[in-house]
Every structure is written in C-alpha cells, then in structure tokens.
Enzyme design. Sequence first.
Site, PDB file in Angstrom:
ATOM      1  NE  ARG A 375     -45.975  -5.707 -58.861  1.00  0.00           N
ATOM      2  CZ  ARG A 375     -44.903  -5.969 -59.607  1.00  0.00           C
ATOM      3  NH1 ARG A 375     -44.727  -7.177 -60.085  1.00  0.00           N
ATOM      4  NH2 ARG A 375     -44.028  -5.035 -59.869  1.00  0.00           N
ATOM      5  CG  LEU A 379     -47.504 -12.214 -54.110  1.00  0.00           C
ATOM      6  CD1 LEU A 379     -46.944 -12.062 -55.512  1.00  0.00           C
ATOM      7  CD2 LEU A 379     -47.551 -13.689 -53.731  1.00  0.00           C
ATOM      8  CB  VAL A 497     -48.110 -15.319 -59.052  1.00  0.00           C
ATOM      9  CG1 VAL A 497     -48.375 -16.789 -59.283  1.00  0.00           C
ATOM     10  CG2 VAL A 497     -47.800 -15.068 -57.575  1.00  0.00           C
ATOM     11  CD  GLU A 498     -49.810 -10.102 -57.176  1.00  0.00           C
ATOM     12  OE1 GLU A 498     -49.032  -9.229 -56.739  1.00  0.00           O
ATOM     13  OE2 GLU A 498     -50.873 -10.401 -56.613  1.00  0.00           O
ATOM     14  N   GLY A 499     -45.988 -11.057 -61.985  1.00  0.00           N
ATOM     15  CA  GLY A 499     -44.755 -10.596 -62.607  1.00  0.00           C
ATOM     16  C   GLY A 499     -43.594 -11.445 -62.130  1.00  0.00           C
TER      17      GLY A 499
END
Length: 822
Positions: A375, A379, A497-499
Amino acid sequence: MQSAIWILLVLGALGVASYWRLKLNVATLLVAAVMAAGTVAGEIGYLGWLLFLVIALPINLSAVRKQYLTAPLFKLYKKIMPEMSRTEQEAIDAGTVWWDGEIFSGNPNWEKLHSIPQARLTPEEQAFLDGPVEEACRMADEWDINHKRADLSPELWQFLKDNKFFAMIIKKEYGGLDFSAYAQSRVLQKLSGSGIVLASTVGVPNSLGPGELLQHYGTQEQKDHYLPRLAKGEEVPCFALTSPEAGSDAGAIPDVGIVCKGTWEGKEVLGMKLTFNKRYITLAPVATVVGLAFKLQDPEGLLGKEKELGITCALIPSTVEGLDIGRRHFPLNIPFMNGPIRGENIFVPLDFIIGGPKMAGQGWRMLMECLSVGRCITLPSNSAGGTKSVALATGAYARIRRQFKLPVGKMEGIEEMLGRIGGSAYLMDAVTSMTTKALDMGEKPSVISAICKYHLTEKMRQVVNDSMDVHGGKGIILGPNNYIGRGYQGAPIAITVEGANILTRNMMIFGQGAMRCHPYVLKELYAAKNSDAQKGLDEFDSALFGHIGFTISNLFRSLWFSLTGARFAGAPFKDETKHYYQVMERLSSNLAFLTDVSMGLLGGELKRRERLSARLGDILSYLYLATAVLKRYDDEGRQKADLPLVHWAMQDSLYSAQVAIDELLDNFPSKALGWVLRAIVMPFGKSFGRPGDKLDHQIANILQTPCDSRDRLGKGQYLSREENNPLGMLEQALDDILAAEPLYDKVCKAAKERLPFMQLDRVAAKGLELGVLSEQEAELMRRAEQGRLRTINVDDFDSAELMADKSLLEKPKKSSKADKAA
C-alpha cells in the site's frame, strides 16, 4: 505575593524538567533545589515540604510505588482493557514503526530525518525506465485500450511479459528484476501518465499477491515452481480476498476451507474443500494462478486439536476443476482486467497452502505484513504519477487556451486551481520518494502505508477535479485527444480499493497509529497480557510512569510552544524553512498530548468514536506529509526556485492539521475539558492560514512556463514529443506558442493593429508580406497554430462508432401502420 512567585518558580522547575524530559530522580532534585531556595528565602515552609514529600517519595521509591500505586492501577487496567481480536492483534503486530514514531514522540529528531539517504535509481533501473517503460508508454493507445478493445493490445501484453514488468519484486535468482521499491514507484508513476489500465495491470502483480507472498512465506518447492514462471510471464497472478460480505472488513470473509481427505491426481491425500465467492479481483479474468484467502476449519481434527484455524492463503491454478473464473466487472468505464472468482467444494491438497500446512491459519498476518509494503507503492505511486502528468498538462493547456483575449491561466480563478495542482504534485512525489526509501531500508511501516493510501488518492481526486474545471469542455469530451477524462472517471476506483478511504481515515490511521507509534501504549498492553504476574507488573510500572511523564512533558511543551509560537524550538536550518520545523515540533507535542488525554478520557471507547480518532489521525498524517516535503527540498539541494511549491505544500499541511485540532476540540466529549485543552494548545486561536493568492500565482507561473522547477515537478513522466503522445505534443505546443508570441507582437506592431491570437498561419503570412518575419519564423507560427488547434479542439464521431452493440444497426426497420395499409 512572594509565596505566589515561589509557587510559580516550583511549577516552572517542573515545567523545565518536563520540557527537557529529565529522568525522574533528576527532575525531583531540580524541584527540591528550587524549594530549598524558597525555604532560605523564607517563603516555603513545612507544609510545602510535606506536600512535596508525599508526592515525591512514593513515585521515587520503586518498591513503594509498585505496591501502593502500580499494583492497584494494573489490576484496574486489566479489567477495563478492551478485548482485542486475533485479527486486530495481528494487524497491530504487522509491520514496523518508522518516522511515524518520531511524530508521535512530541519531539521529532530532525537530524535523523535528514540522515536518511536520498532515494536513487541504479543504472539498471534507470535503463529500464528509459527503455522498456518508455516503449510500453509508446505502445499504450489509451483510446484503443479504453474504448475499442476494453483491454491492452495483445502486443502490449506480450511486451510486458517479455520485459518482466510483472517481476519487478521477484528476486534475480528466480529470474526477476529485483528492483527497489523506489524504482517500482518510478515505473508506476511513468506508466500512470499513459493511462490507468496500463499502470494498474503492472502495479497489482508487484503489490499484494502471489509473488510477494511466495517470496516471504512460500516453501522452497513452491518458490522453485512458481517464481520463475511468474518472472517470465508464463503465469499471470491475481489475489482473491474481497467477497460480497466482506469488503473493507476483510477479516470477516465467509469463504471457507474444510480440512478433509480426497483424491488428487489419482491418489488419496489430505486436503481441503474450498467454497468461496470473490469479487473485484484485479487480473482475475486473465489469471492462471489464484492466490486465495479463506478461513480454514478442521472439524475432524485431522491437523490437531484446533477446529478453527483462521484465515489461510493458498495458490490455486486456474485449471482446477470447478473454478469459476474469466468473467469481468466493468469498473467505471476503466477496463482493466477485474472480475469475480467463485468455487464450491473444490478439493485441493494442503500443499497448496502458501508455505505449506504449517502456515495454516497464518494468512491474516501474512496479508497485513505484505499490505504494509504494497500500500506504500502501487496506489500512492499511480496517484502521484498521474498528478505530475496532470500538473504539467493543465499548466500547458491553461497557457495555450485563451478567452477574453488572454490565456485562461492568467485568470485568478484558474490560478487558484493551478496552485493547488502544483503544490499537491510536489508534495505527493515527496511522499512517495521518502516512503519507498523507507521500504528499501527494510521498514514495513503499516501506519504510514495507510496515510499514503488515503491522502495521496484523495489529493489525486482533488487534482483531477481541478484539472477538469480548468479544461472545461475539452475535459468532458472523450476521444483520442482527451488526456484527462479517463483519469476523472477512474479516480473513485483508487479511493475504494485496498481499504476504502472512509475506513482508512476513520479507523486505521489512528487506530493503528495510537497503538504502534505511541512510545508506551503497546508496552502497557503487552504487560497486561504477560502470563508472568511479577514481570507483567514490572513492565507495566515502567510503561505507566513513563507514560505519565510523557504526558506531563507534552502538556508543558504544548503550552510553551503555544505561548511563544514555537519560536524558540530547534530547527536544523536557518532559512525560509526554519519556522516550519519549529511549528511541526509544536504540533507533534500537541498530537501526543491530545492523544493521551483522549485515551485517558475515553479508553477503549475512542476506537468507536471514529470521527474523533479520524481527526487525531489527520494531525499525524499531515505532519508526515509535511515532513516529506522538507526532506525533498533538502534532498534536491534546497532549490530556491522551488520555494513556492514548498511553501504551498507546507502551509496547506499545517493548516489542515490545525483544522483537525480545532474540530477535535469543538467536538470533544467533555466541553469543559475541551476548552481547557484549547487554552493549552491554541490559546490565541488559529495560528496558520491557507496558502495565499500570491503563492497560487507563483505556482501558476511555474506550471505555465518551461523552467527548472517545472522540469523537477514532472521528472520521470512520459513526455516524449511524439504524435501518439498527447502530453508530449501538448508540451511541444506550449514551447511553440511561447516562441510565437513575440513574433505575433512583431507582426501586430508592423500591421499597426491588434490581430486576434488565432489563425496564426494567416498572421505568419501577413508577417512575410510585411517583411518582418523570416520563413523560419513563419514556419514556427504555422506549427504553433497546429499545436494550438490540437490543444483546444475535441473529437467527434459518427453515431454508429459509439454504439457498443453494432448489431442494432442491422435490424430491419419496423413497418408503420401507414405502410401496412398501402
């Protein structure tokens, strides 16, 4: 009156000891010395000394303190301490504490910050960016990808595989590139300038997925089988975590694996029956190997006494019978490969578990540790790279596009947006550089990864919105010449996305930060869990009184910094950035103090007061972003020309941190305590303002004028001046327009009239006619006109070209009633 003065002197001695964080015994002696002087002066008597001894003796005598103070508090603490689930515990234990710990200390070590080496590329990494990455960008026709194919071209897919774009994280011994995190970030930033689909396709396999998990946790047999194939592109990986019932709450996945015996390749083996329903899985439609997360259960006790083993990760070949894979989602008209994966009672051997059977139930820990790295890269880098390209493109467009007889970039409303775009681009690139360098130093900063994911994707969304406003109609008409519209469409994907960002801000940043980064909270928790009662008491005593001293220190530091504007705080430089370092030390003390008060008042309830914890997390976040800005400015040689960008990023970050403090105190559960805290940390009200109009104007000029600052802002992006690169041709048009303007003025002067700044080819002809332009200058003006028209014009299409279902064109026309009557 004299007695009051001596009381203030005693409190002052306590404040000095607290400010400098002197040891308890030294602080006690300092206060005693002041009291002794007061006694000599005849102002402090027996009552004062009695009060001093009642407080000082118990806390300085270890045995007394533990028996009469610590032990009762320890017992109470264990009763009120909130229960922590296994997944919460593993999330907190995952990763490392890095600069976020310094921010929480209330006294950041600036020498430590500036001793961190500057992130740099190796010659091999730079060659990859200049060669294969440049070529991949050249091959990526965004209109073809998004509108015509809804996919990368077969040639581009093969190019990515042949050049190991999916193997940047794989070690060389398995055939991978083994690039640094910083190099991966630079690759993704450059690709993002050519489109979301390309950057996402490359980013995901190099983030959380089979490659990363195998290298850290796989058996040697698994590594030897899969990693070389992944490196060559013979296998395309995906990772399936999200399900309809568990999105941001990934720990609640209902997907299960039941340990049982079954037949595999003609033999009876110990394995698991998997039932799952996954969605939003990037690369799933083209994946050949699926990383799967599920909850493993052992009802028959085939592996041991434990029935619920917990979240487990396994590798499933896409050829396994019963695997439903291949269908696609269509995320906001951005057609990167993404789709569902389903399976019911699919039997696979236990050896398919990543790391083998011994890693059964260890999946959540694996995911949290890898996510704390991934992360930080994908992103944030895609967001920063896209923002850098947008910044240059928007500045160029604003300088070329004219309304009301002047470039729109000269209008103050546009300057405001250009200021925000440029300042954000500088900050975001600073954050990715500093953070990826931490990864290359071996850190796994889980809290910082959440900060990067949330704030950089949010800033990207703001930048794209601003850019769309500047571009107006040019931005909303999709087509081959639109370089901003798809970024606008796709911005919410990165937010989600990703949380999801709402979860990340409200629960993760401070929820983990308070535990991981605070110097004492986690120690207190671990002491309470210690099975050795005496050792637990000793650990709790050390942590508790360290915590109390820490809180008192930050109280006095906050008050002192507030009263003095932090002008006496230390700073590593004496230039224009000096006061930023001083103010950040003040805000760091504020954060630590307000955190302790909030936790002391609310305890475990603070976790459920999401908006309060979000604001505390905002303070932490903006201090981290500001730190990265100061680090970048120093790493790049303290370029004075970049100061408008530095000032904007710093002022925006500090103002935002101040707003978080203000809103926290406005909404504090105890209004009375909120006002007391405000008197300590903000006695004179707000100290910081937003970036002003002058800064916006200076940054707008940087974005609209070729210069070294502008080059540094867009460094590494795909700007080659080729016909198939809209951004490159926009850069060329900017150069040509700026070069043509003096020639235009020359013609207007000779013609004794102010000609419209359009149809520059006709202006060039008039200049030749008047004899004031050479043929070379006239050709430059003709080229400038071509670039100007390309910049301001939009695409149009035959209606049939925009129809997804061309078969509708072939359907016979229904006869009307009049036709039938005839």
